[in-house]
Design a protein around this motif. Structure first.
Motif, PDB file in Angstrom:
ATOM      1  N   MET A   1      42.926  35.915  33.339  1.00  0.00           N
ATOM      2  CA  MET A   1      44.100  35.521  34.821  1.00  0.00           C
ATOM      3  C   MET A   1      43.892  34.319  36.160  1.00  0.00           C
ATOM      4  N   LYS A   2      45.241  34.647  36.633  1.00  0.00           N
ATOM      5  CA  LYS A   2      45.789  33.657  37.404  1.00  0.00           C
ATOM      6  C   LYS A   2      45.053  34.031  38.938  1.00  0.00           C
ATOM      7  N   ALA A   3      44.728  32.524  39.655  1.00  0.00           N
ATOM      8  CA  ALA A   3      44.031  32.855  40.550  1.00  0.00           C
ATOM      9  C   ALA A   3      44.130  31.665  41.393  1.00  0.00           C
ATOM     10  N   ILE A   4      43.886  31.129  42.911  1.00  0.00           N
ATOM     11  CA  ILE A   4      44.295  29.976  43.177  1.00  0.00           C
ATOM     12  C   ILE A   4      42.727  29.818  44.099  1.00  0.00           C
ATOM     13  N   ILE A   5      42.231  28.814  43.464  1.00  0.00           N
ATOM     14  CA  ILE A   5      41.031  28.387  44.284  1.00  0.00           C
ATOM     15  C   ILE A   5      41.419  26.693  44.948  1.00  0.00           C
ATOM     16  N   TYR A   6      39.992  26.579  45.945  1.00  0.00           N
ATOM     17  CA  TYR A   6      40.207  25.545  46.136  1.00  0.00           C
ATOM     18  C   TYR A   6      38.959  24.527  46.325  1.00  0.00           C
ATOM     19  N   GLU A  19      43.657  28.892  36.086  1.00  0.00           N
ATOM     20  CA  GLU A  19      43.315  30.279  34.780  1.00  0.00           C
ATOM     21  C   GLU A  19      41.892  30.601  34.925  1.00  0.00           C
ATOM     22  N   ARG A  20      41.557  31.450  35.106  1.00  0.00           N
ATOM     23  CA  ARG A  20      39.892  31.651  34.813  1.00  0.00           C
ATOM     24  C   ARG A  20      39.508  33.286  34.700  1.00  0.00           C
ATOM     25  N   ASP A  21      38.963  33.476  33.624  1.00  0.00           N
ATOM     26  CA  ASP A  21      37.939  34.393  33.342  1.00  0.00           C
ATOM     27  C   ASP A  21      37.925  35.356  34.585  1.00  0.00           C
ATOM     28  N   ARG A  22      38.152  36.770  33.611  1.00  0.00           N
ATOM     29  CA  ARG A  22      38.414  38.016  34.904  1.00  0.00           C
ATOM     30  C   ARG A  22      37.000  38.512  34.952  1.00  0.00           C
ATOM     31  N   PRO A  23      36.694  38.418  35.988  1.00  0.00           N
ATOM     32  CA  PRO A  23      35.268  38.811  36.681  1.00  0.00           C
ATOM     33  C   PRO A  23      35.190  40.260  36.047  1.00  0.00           C
ATOM     34  N   ALA A  24      33.872  40.272  36.286  1.00  0.00           N
ATOM     35  CA  ALA A  24      32.717  41.778  35.797  1.00  0.00           C
ATOM     36  C   ALA A  24      32.639  42.536  37.199  1.00  0.00           C
ATOM     37  N   PRO A  25      31.966  43.616  37.223  1.00  0.00           N
ATOM     38  CA  PRO A  25      31.779  44.424  38.961  1.00  0.00           C
ATOM     39  C   PRO A  25      29.946  44.050  38.097  1.00  0.00           C
ATOM     40  N   GLY A  26      29.669  43.752  39.131  1.00  0.00           N
ATOM     41  CA  GLY A  26      27.801  44.132  38.814  1.00  0.00           C
ATOM     42  C   GLY A  26      27.552  45.172  39.465  1.00  0.00           C
ATOM     43  N   PRO A  27      26.729  45.881  39.535  1.00  0.00           N
ATOM     44  CA  PRO A  27      26.087  46.842  40.740  1.00  0.00           C
ATOM     45  C   PRO A  27      26.678  47.128  41.687  1.00  0.00           C
ATOM     46  N   GLY A  28      27.361  48.407  41.648  1.00  0.00           N
ATOM     47  CA  GLY A  28      27.511  48.387  43.207  1.00  0.00           C
ATOM     48  C   GLY A  28      28.664  47.955  43.645  1.00  0.00           C
ATOM     49  N   GLU A  29      29.737  47.629  42.702  1.00  0.00           N
ATOM     50  CA  GLU A  29      30.587  46.494  42.638  1.00  0.00           C
ATOM     51  C   GLU A  29      31.740  47.148  41.893  1.00  0.00           C
ATOM     52  N   VAL A  30      33.188  47.635  42.387  1.00  0.00           N
ATOM     53  CA  VAL A  30      34.155  47.570  41.693  1.00  0.00           C
ATOM     54  C   VAL A  30      34.841  46.340  41.281  1.00  0.00           C
ATOM     55  N   ALA A 100      43.874  36.231  43.834  1.00  0.00           N
ATOM     56  CA  ALA A 100      43.308  36.456  42.604  1.00  0.00           C
ATOM     57  C   ALA A 100      43.719  37.219  41.954  1.00  0.00           C
ATOM     58  N   GLU A 101      44.694  37.470  41.104  1.00  0.00           N
ATOM     59  CA  GLU A 101      45.011  38.827  40.054  1.00  0.00           C
ATOM     60  C   GLU A 101      44.394  40.041  40.007  1.00  0.00           C
ATOM     61  N   PHE A 102      42.724  39.964  39.790  1.00  0.00           N
ATOM     62  CA  PHE A 102      41.430  40.276  39.518  1.00  0.00           C
ATOM     63  C   PHE A 102      40.529  40.466  40.845  1.00  0.00           C
ATOM     64  N   THR A 103      39.843  40.801  41.346  1.00  0.00           N
ATOM     65  CA  THR A 103      38.740  40.302  42.391  1.00  0.00           C
ATOM     66  C   THR A 103      37.541  41.608  42.632  1.00  0.00           C
ATOM     67  N   VAL A 104      36.251  40.948  42.565  1.00  0.00           N
ATOM     68  CA  VAL A 104      35.033  41.759  42.309  1.00  0.00           C
ATOM     69  C   VAL A 104      34.586  41.770  43.787  1.00  0.00           C
ATOM     70  N   VAL A 105      34.324  43.192  44.692  1.00  0.00           N
ATOM     71  CA  VAL A 105      34.376  43.298  45.961  1.00  0.00           C
ATOM     72  C   VAL A 105      32.714  44.559  46.009  1.00  0.00           C
ATOM     73  N   PRO A 106      31.999  44.545  46.495  1.00  0.00           N
ATOM     74  CA  PRO A 106      31.190  45.722  47.091  1.00  0.00           C
ATOM     75  C   PRO A 106      31.950  46.966  46.955  1.00  0.00           C
ATOM     76  N   ALA A 107      31.617  47.892  46.304  1.00  0.00           N
ATOM     77  CA  ALA A 107      32.658  49.384  46.386  1.00  0.00           C
ATOM     78  C   ALA A 107      32.907  49.852  47.485  1.00  0.00           C
ATOM     79  N   ASP A 108      31.998  49.289  48.931  1.00  0.00           N
ATOM     80  CA  ASP A 108      32.185  49.561  50.510  1.00  0.00           C
ATOM     81  C   ASP A 108      33.254  49.376  51.402  1.00  0.00           C
ATOM     82  N   GLN A 109      33.580  47.732  50.283  1.00  0.00           N
ATOM     83  CA  GLN A 109      34.653  46.938  51.307  1.00  0.00           C
ATOM     84  C   GLN A 109      36.006  47.480  50.149  1.00  0.00           C
TER      85      GLN A 109
END
Length: 339
Positions: A1-6, A19-30, A100-109
């Motif tokens: 995926m494409k992402a901006i970083i610093y 370019e970065r790998d697409r992140p995987a959601p952990g428990p309680g995340e989306v 970034a094209e994909f991001t992982v956050v806690p589900a309630d966010q």
């Protein structure tokens, strides 16, 4: 995926498209496929290093955004896959924000976004709307929740009504039935504050702004939502009612303020400083619920015709988006991430 970083703090030039790998959601995340990323002053302040120290070797910036959930972790309802959502505080204490094209956050966010609300609306909520909610719910004798009628009979002064937070203050206060006065610095910004829904708009660079506010609110205003406390404190105190509240979320133009203790004692002024990071989970949770209700009611539209021009950049020009915000561009700065 494409992402901006610093990797290092500094000017917008430290931002890189990678370019970065697409992140995987952990428990309680989306995991969310980001459509639009919202840029706030907090984002460039964190990048520059003036807000707080850098916590991770590599950071993808931006707290706010909107998109579609495409994967969930354990303990999250799989039925949320495909749900349109708005995101808040994505990069708070985490290395991966919404640029970034994909991001992982806690589900309630990741808050459900109604079909009738655009991704532009969703990406413009987050920090501005939640901050505005906090400013409107800290008064001693005011409500702790916002809903239609919650501020009936109250008078709110929204400083800088053409800014993102000021715009949200106007809209939420109107939704909650307050009378809204806004101060601005130019006729162009007056048009924006009026389009946002302010009942009265005053150019503080003309005439006697305190007298103009008092003509509308002879007993004083109940709540001031303030962005430049040092510059505006004299005006705020001149128009504040006894036991009124000044809720300040920034101090544009300086970091120190001189207080006349006697004047504030006589007024019984409540001076409330606020920032989302330390507001506490309960305050944030109730703000999210109330803002989501306002969105469902169609109370938080964006666009120039609604008082908040949208200034857009593609993902690879995120550095230019930061420059635009740092140099005082009027409106909401957005980064288009994916179609």
């Amino acid at each position: 995926m494409k992402a901006i970083i610093y990797r290092d703090n500094g000017s917008p030039d430290v931002l890189q498209l990678v370019e970065r790998d697409r992140p995987a959601p952990g428990p309680g995340e989306v995991r969310v496929r980001v459509a639009v990323s919202g840029v706030n002053p907090t984002d460039w302040q964190a990048r520059s290093g003036i807000a707080h120290r850098k916590l991770f070797p590599e950071i993808t910036p931006h707290l706010d955004g909107a998109g579609v959930i495409d994967a969930v972790g354990e303990c999250v309802d799989p039925g949320r896959v495909g749900q349109r959502v708005w995101l808040f505080m994505a990069a708070a204490g985490r290395p991966t924000g919404t640029a970034a094209e994909f991001t992982v956050v806690p589900a309630d966010q990741a808050v459900p976004l109604p079909d009738e609300a655009s991704f532009d609306v969703g990406a413009s909520l987050g920090v501005p709307a939640l901050t505005a909610h906090r400013a409107l719910t800290v008064a001693e004798d005011g409500p702790r929740r916002l809903y239609p009628g919650a501020l009936d009979g109250k008078i709110v002064l929204a400083a800088a009504g053409a800014g993102a937070v000021g715009h949200a203050v106007i809209q939420l206060a109107r939704w909650a039935a307050a009378t809204v006065i806004s101060t601005v610095s130019s006729p162009e910004k007056a048009k924006l504050a009026t389009a946002a829904g302010a009942h009265h708009v005053i150019n503080y660079r003309e005439g006697d702004p305190a007298a103009a506010v008092r003509a509308i609110a002879p007993d004083g205003v109940d709540i001031v939502a303030e962005v430049a406390l040092g510059a505006n404190l004299a005006l705020d105190l001149a128009v504040l009612r006894t036991r009124g509240t000044i809720a300040t979320y920034a101090n544009e133009g300086g970091q120190t303020v001189e207080l006349n203790v006697g004047q504030n004692m006589v007024l019984n002024t409540r001076l409330q400083f606020l920032v989302l990071y330390t507001a506490g989970p309960q305050a944030r949770a109730t703000a999210v619920e109330d803002v989501a209700a306002a969105v469902r009611d169609g109370a938080l539209p964006v666009g120039e015709e609604r008082g908040l021009p949208l200034v857009r950049f593609p993902l690879h020009r995120t550095a230019d988006a930061h420059r635009a915000l740092e140099t005082g561009t009027v409106g909401k700065v957005l980064v288009d991430v994916t179609p």
